[in-house]
Design a protein around this motif. Sequence first.
Motif, PDB file in Angstrom:
ATOM      1  N   VAL A   1     -34.657 -44.136 -79.335  1.00  0.00           N
ATOM      2  CA  VAL A   1     -33.242 -44.207 -79.692  1.00  0.00           C
ATOM      3  C   VAL A   1     -33.193 -44.757 -81.111  1.00  0.00           C
ATOM      4  CG1 VAL A   1     -31.030 -45.327 -79.201  1.00  0.00           C
ATOM      5  CG2 VAL A   1     -32.519 -44.606 -77.316  1.00  0.00           C
ATOM      6  N   ILE A   2     -32.488 -44.083 -82.001  1.00  0.00           N
ATOM      7  CA  ILE A   2     -32.418 -44.529 -83.395  1.00  0.00           C
ATOM      8  C   ILE A   2     -31.000 -44.949 -83.733  1.00  0.00           C
ATOM      9  CG2 ILE A   2     -34.377 -43.140 -84.137  1.00  0.00           C
ATOM     10  CD1 ILE A   2     -32.430 -41.096 -85.253  1.00  0.00           C
ATOM     11  N   ASP A   3     -30.877 -45.894 -84.661  1.00  0.00           N
ATOM     12  CA  ASP A   3     -29.553 -46.395 -85.023  1.00  0.00           C
ATOM     13  C   ASP A   3     -29.076 -45.733 -86.309  1.00  0.00           C
ATOM     14  OD1 ASP A   3     -30.858 -47.706 -87.140  1.00  0.00           O
ATOM     15  OD2 ASP A   3     -31.211 -49.467 -85.901  1.00  0.00           O
ATOM     16  N   ASP A   4     -27.909 -46.172 -86.775  1.00  0.00           N
ATOM     17  CA  ASP A   4     -27.274 -45.530 -87.928  1.00  0.00           C
ATOM     18  C   ASP A   4     -27.976 -45.828 -89.244  1.00  0.00           C
ATOM     19  OD1 ASP A   4     -25.378 -44.454 -86.248  1.00  0.00           O
ATOM     20  OD2 ASP A   4     -23.968 -46.119 -86.503  1.00  0.00           O
ATOM     21  N   THR A   5     -28.944 -46.755 -89.216  1.00  0.00           N
ATOM     22  CA  THR A   5     -29.654 -47.054 -90.459  1.00  0.00           C
ATOM     23  C   THR A   5     -30.657 -45.961 -90.813  1.00  0.00           C
ATOM     24  OG1 THR A   5     -31.382 -48.314 -89.307  1.00  0.00           O
ATOM     25  CG2 THR A   5     -29.429 -49.532 -90.028  1.00  0.00           C
ATOM     26  N   ILE A   6     -30.959 -45.083 -89.860  1.00  0.00           N
ATOM     27  CA  ILE A   6     -31.871 -43.960 -90.112  1.00  0.00           C
ATOM     28  C   ILE A   6     -31.038 -42.702 -90.251  1.00  0.00           C
ATOM     29  CG2 ILE A   6     -33.781 -42.605 -89.186  1.00  0.00           C
ATOM     30  CD1 ILE A   6     -34.698 -45.109 -87.697  1.00  0.00           C
ATOM     31  N   ASP A   7     -31.066 -42.111 -91.419  1.00  0.00           N
ATOM     32  CA  ASP A   7     -30.200 -40.975 -91.736  1.00  0.00           C
ATOM     33  C   ASP A   7     -30.881 -39.663 -91.342  1.00  0.00           C
ATOM     34  OD1 ASP A   7     -28.049 -39.534 -92.736  1.00  0.00           O
ATOM     35  OD2 ASP A   7     -28.939 -39.399 -94.739  1.00  0.00           O
ATOM     36  N   ILE A   8     -30.272 -38.953 -90.414  1.00  0.00           N
ATOM     37  CA  ILE A   8     -30.755 -37.640 -89.997  1.00  0.00           C
ATOM     38  C   ILE A   8     -29.634 -36.627 -90.249  1.00  0.00           C
ATOM     39  CG2 ILE A   8     -31.621 -36.225 -88.090  1.00  0.00           C
ATOM     40  CD1 ILE A   8     -33.527 -38.433 -88.793  1.00  0.00           C
ATOM     41  N   GLU A   9     -29.891 -35.675 -91.130  1.00  0.00           N
ATOM     42  CA  GLU A   9     -28.861 -34.678 -91.463  1.00  0.00           C
ATOM     43  C   GLU A   9     -28.878 -33.542 -90.442  1.00  0.00           C
ATOM     44  OE1 GLU A   9     -27.518 -31.639 -95.083  1.00  0.00           O
ATOM     45  OE2 GLU A   9     -29.288 -32.922 -95.313  1.00  0.00           O
ATOM     46  N   ILE A  10     -27.727 -33.307 -89.819  1.00  0.00           N
ATOM     47  CA  ILE A  10     -27.578 -32.216 -88.853  1.00  0.00           C
ATOM     48  C   ILE A  10     -26.356 -31.403 -89.241  1.00  0.00           C
ATOM     49  CG2 ILE A  10     -27.253 -31.580 -86.439  1.00  0.00           C
ATOM     50  CD1 ILE A  10     -28.471 -34.233 -85.642  1.00  0.00           C
TER      51      ILE A  10
ATOM     52  N   ILE B   1     -30.806 -24.926 -83.464  1.00  0.00           N
ATOM     53  CA  ILE B   1     -31.359 -23.583 -83.670  1.00  0.00           C
ATOM     54  C   ILE B   1     -32.610 -23.572 -84.543  1.00  0.00           C
ATOM     55  CG2 ILE B   1     -30.845 -21.275 -84.564  1.00  0.00           C
ATOM     56  CD1 ILE B   1     -27.889 -21.820 -83.773  1.00  0.00           C
ATOM     57  N   PRO B   2     -32.668 -24.299 -85.663  1.00  0.00           N
ATOM     58  CA  PRO B   2     -33.874 -24.234 -86.517  1.00  0.00           C
ATOM     59  C   PRO B   2     -35.155 -24.701 -85.824  1.00  0.00           C
ATOM     60  CG  PRO B   2     -32.031 -25.174 -87.734  1.00  0.00           C
ATOM     61  CD  PRO B   2     -31.604 -25.101 -86.298  1.00  0.00           C
ATOM     62  N   THR B   3     -35.042 -25.693 -84.939  1.00  0.00           N
ATOM     63  CA  THR B   3     -36.252 -26.237 -84.296  1.00  0.00           C
ATOM     64  C   THR B   3     -36.406 -25.798 -82.846  1.00  0.00           C
ATOM     65  OG1 THR B   3     -35.068 -28.221 -83.599  1.00  0.00           O
ATOM     66  CG2 THR B   3     -36.176 -28.295 -85.750  1.00  0.00           C
ATOM     67  N   GLY B   4     -35.326 -25.289 -82.244  1.00  0.00           N
ATOM     68  CA  GLY B   4     -35.374 -24.924 -80.832  1.00  0.00           C
ATOM     69  C   GLY B   4     -35.244 -26.109 -79.889  1.00  0.00           C
ATOM     70  N   ILE B   5     -34.992 -27.298 -80.415  1.00  0.00           N
ATOM     71  CA  ILE B   5     -34.843 -28.495 -79.587  1.00  0.00           C
ATOM     72  C   ILE B   5     -33.554 -28.399 -78.775  1.00  0.00           C
ATOM     73  CG2 ILE B   5     -34.381 -30.986 -79.636  1.00  0.00           C
ATOM     74  CD1 ILE B   5     -36.276 -31.149 -82.029  1.00  0.00           C
ATOM     75  N   ILE B   6     -33.652 -28.705 -77.486  1.00  0.00           N
ATOM     76  CA  ILE B   6     -32.488 -28.677 -76.596  1.00  0.00           C
ATOM     77  C   ILE B   6     -32.317 -30.060 -75.982  1.00  0.00           C
ATOM     78  CG2 ILE B   6     -31.468 -27.673 -74.512  1.00  0.00           C
ATOM     79  CD1 ILE B   6     -33.160 -25.170 -75.029  1.00  0.00           C
ATOM     80  N   VAL B   7     -31.103 -30.579 -76.040  1.00  0.00           N
ATOM     81  CA  VAL B   7     -30.787 -31.856 -75.396  1.00  0.00           C
ATOM     82  C   VAL B   7     -29.564 -31.647 -74.504  1.00  0.00           C
ATOM     83  CG1 VAL B   7     -31.743 -33.306 -77.212  1.00  0.00           C
ATOM     84  CG2 VAL B   7     -29.351 -32.591 -77.340  1.00  0.00           C
ATOM     85  N   ALA B   8     -29.448 -32.455 -73.473  1.00  0.00           N
ATOM     86  CA  ALA B   8     -28.322 -32.320 -72.544  1.00  0.00           C
ATOM     87  C   ALA B   8     -27.914 -33.686 -72.033  1.00  0.00           C
ATOM     88  CB  ALA B   8     -28.702 -31.418 -71.368  1.00  0.00           C
ATOM     89  N   CYS B   9     -26.623 -33.831 -71.727  1.00  0.00           N
ATOM     90  CA  CYS B   9     -26.127 -35.080 -71.165  1.00  0.00           C
ATOM     91  C   CYS B   9     -25.017 -34.782 -70.166  1.00  0.00           C
ATOM     92  CB  CYS B   9     -25.598 -36.003 -72.260  1.00  0.00           C
ATOM     93  SG  CYS B   9     -24.964 -37.569 -71.622  1.00  0.00           S
TER      94      CYS B   9
ATOM     95  N   ALA C   1     -25.376 -36.776 -76.444  1.00  0.00           N
ATOM     96  CA  ALA C   1     -26.295 -35.667 -76.715  1.00  0.00           C
ATOM     97  C   ALA C   1     -26.636 -35.597 -78.203  1.00  0.00           C
ATOM     98  CB  ALA C   1     -25.687 -34.349 -76.240  1.00  0.00           C
ATOM     99  N   MET C   2     -25.659 -35.852 -79.070  1.00  0.00           N
ATOM    100  CA  MET C   2     -25.930 -35.840 -80.510  1.00  0.00           C
ATOM    101  C   MET C   2     -26.878 -36.978 -80.891  1.00  0.00           C
ATOM    102  SD  MET C   2     -24.695 -33.265 -82.070  1.00  0.00           S
ATOM    103  CE  MET C   2     -24.823 -33.839 -83.773  1.00  0.00           C
ATOM    104  N   ASN C   3     -26.709 -38.135 -80.258  1.00  0.00           N
ATOM    105  CA  ASN C   3     -27.638 -39.242 -80.509  1.00  0.00           C
ATOM    106  C   ASN C   3     -29.049 -38.863 -80.070  1.00  0.00           C
ATOM    107  OD1 ASN C   3     -25.718 -40.951 -81.605  1.00  0.00           O
ATOM    108  ND2 ASN C   3     -25.224 -41.911 -79.647  1.00  0.00           N
ATOM    109  N   MET C   4     -29.146 -38.175 -78.920  1.00  0.00           N
ATOM    110  CA  MET C   4     -30.454 -37.728 -78.437  1.00  0.00           C
ATOM    111  C   MET C   4     -31.072 -36.721 -79.406  1.00  0.00           C
ATOM    112  SD  MET C   4     -29.432 -37.307 -74.422  1.00  0.00           S
ATOM    113  CE  MET C   4     -30.995 -36.540 -73.943  1.00  0.00           C
ATOM    114  N   LEU C   5     -30.243 -35.823 -79.941  1.00  0.00           N
ATOM    115  CA  LEU C   5     -30.743 -34.823 -80.880  1.00  0.00           C
ATOM    116  C   LEU C   5     -31.244 -35.484 -82.155  1.00  0.00           C
ATOM    117  CD1 LEU C   5     -31.229 -31.905 -81.709  1.00  0.00           C
ATOM    118  CD2 LEU C   5     -28.838 -31.786 -82.487  1.00  0.00           C
ATOM    119  N   ARG C   6     -30.502 -36.459 -82.669  1.00  0.00           N
ATOM    120  CA  ARG C   6     -30.952 -37.185 -83.855  1.00  0.00           C
ATOM    121  C   ARG C   6     -32.295 -37.851 -83.581  1.00  0.00           C
ATOM    122  NH1 ARG C   6     -28.170 -41.476 -84.809  1.00  0.00           N
ATOM    123  NH2 ARG C   6     -28.639 -41.656 -87.034  1.00  0.00           N
ATOM    124  N   ALA C   7     -32.418 -38.425 -82.382  1.00  0.00           N
ATOM    125  CA  ALA C   7     -33.667 -39.084 -82.016  1.00  0.00           C
ATOM    126  C   ALA C   7     -34.820 -38.088 -81.930  1.00  0.00           C
ATOM    127  CB  ALA C   7     -33.497 -39.823 -80.689  1.00  0.00           C
ATOM    128  N   ARG C   8     -34.558 -36.918 -81.335  1.00  0.00           N
ATOM    129  CA  ARG C   8     -35.601 -35.897 -81.210  1.00  0.00           C
ATOM    130  C   ARG C   8     -36.053 -35.399 -82.577  1.00  0.00           C
ATOM    131  NH1 ARG C   8     -36.452 -32.876 -76.491  1.00  0.00           N
ATOM    132  NH2 ARG C   8     -37.834 -31.672 -77.839  1.00  0.00           N
TER     133      ARG C   8
END
Length: 375
Positions: free
Chosen positions: A223-232, A264-272, A285-292
């Motif tokens: 689980v990552i917090d807001d201090t780690i920037d992941i662009e989606i 779509i670019p990575t094929g990663i699927i998350v669900a909640c 789910a978006m938090n999970m995707l950022r973490a993945r």
Amino acid sequence: MRAETEKAVAEIEQVLSLLRRHLDWDTAELRLAALSAETESPDFWNDPEKARVRMRERDDLDVAVKAVRELEAGIRDNVELIELGEAEGDEGVVKEAEAALLELKQSARRHQIETLLSGEVDANDCYVEIHAGAGGTESQDWASMLLRMYTRWAERRKLKVETIEFHDGEEAGIKSATIQVKGHNAYGWLKTESGVHRLVRISPYDSAARRHTSFSSVWVYPVIDDTIDIEIRDSDLKVDTYRSSGAGGQHVNTTDSAIRITHIPTGIIVACQQERSQHKNRATAMNMLRARLYELEMQKREEAANAQAASKTDIGWGHQIRSYVLQPYQMVKDLRTGVESGQPSLVLDGDLDQFMEAALAQRVGVATDVTADAD
């Protein structure tokens, strides 16, 4: 005092010396006192982001300082008990204190390894995804056994577990499940569990009582917090809604509140499907995707580093890491470290520390004398 006990005391004292140096003991005590005073200030939460960082630092430091103090007290109290028991000829007291010191030695070893959990997100909570492999009911039952195993491991460590996503099997077990494990160093400990887990047993679903081999996959990411920037980008997402399934009370299966997001670019699927609110499920789910996506980047870096090493170890998704044999003999073996247990029932009940300790020690190149408990 017996030689074995003297050796245990010496090992605990050696670990204590390492922990004090690692913490810079005098500075750590002063810093903990300062952070504790800061968190009690009335305006502490005026800056929530700064407050969260300070709270995490205080909590992590508090855990480390308490570990040192508990080890110190454990040595002192039990050595005094042994001396008292020997002076009074009370063999029962001596044996009890010696057993306590041997347990303390195991605890000291875990703390030693925890000092090496210094990765950017090792201290964080984590997600654990479990997926049944091919094989229908047999593999789905195995997946549910793994889900129980990790839940019990977390309970042993007094970590909290929340179910994020759950899909029942067709006849028994589960097709997939995602849990969130919350607590200090949850990701640091569980990160070595990613991979394929193999079960060999006499199938309870086979009327001919034949031996079956089943596979299930485990994937752990932080689980990552807001201090780690992941662009989606929104254009990279495919969002589907569906009705929840599995245990959840009267509100399950009444609305399309569950969310599935495909990157779509990575094929990663998350669900909640944790919440009744579609909005809350999407946020999770978006938090999970950022973490993945963060974990994917970490994995790429690790693989790049491993490619330059002579002793590369496969630890990523899709690699078999552990074999659990219930028939024709009883054995759990980690294929990376060689650690074995002859008591699979205990392992499946959450007794995983020896495997995790050895895998962590292997990662950081620390010698360990973790031994099998096989009978």
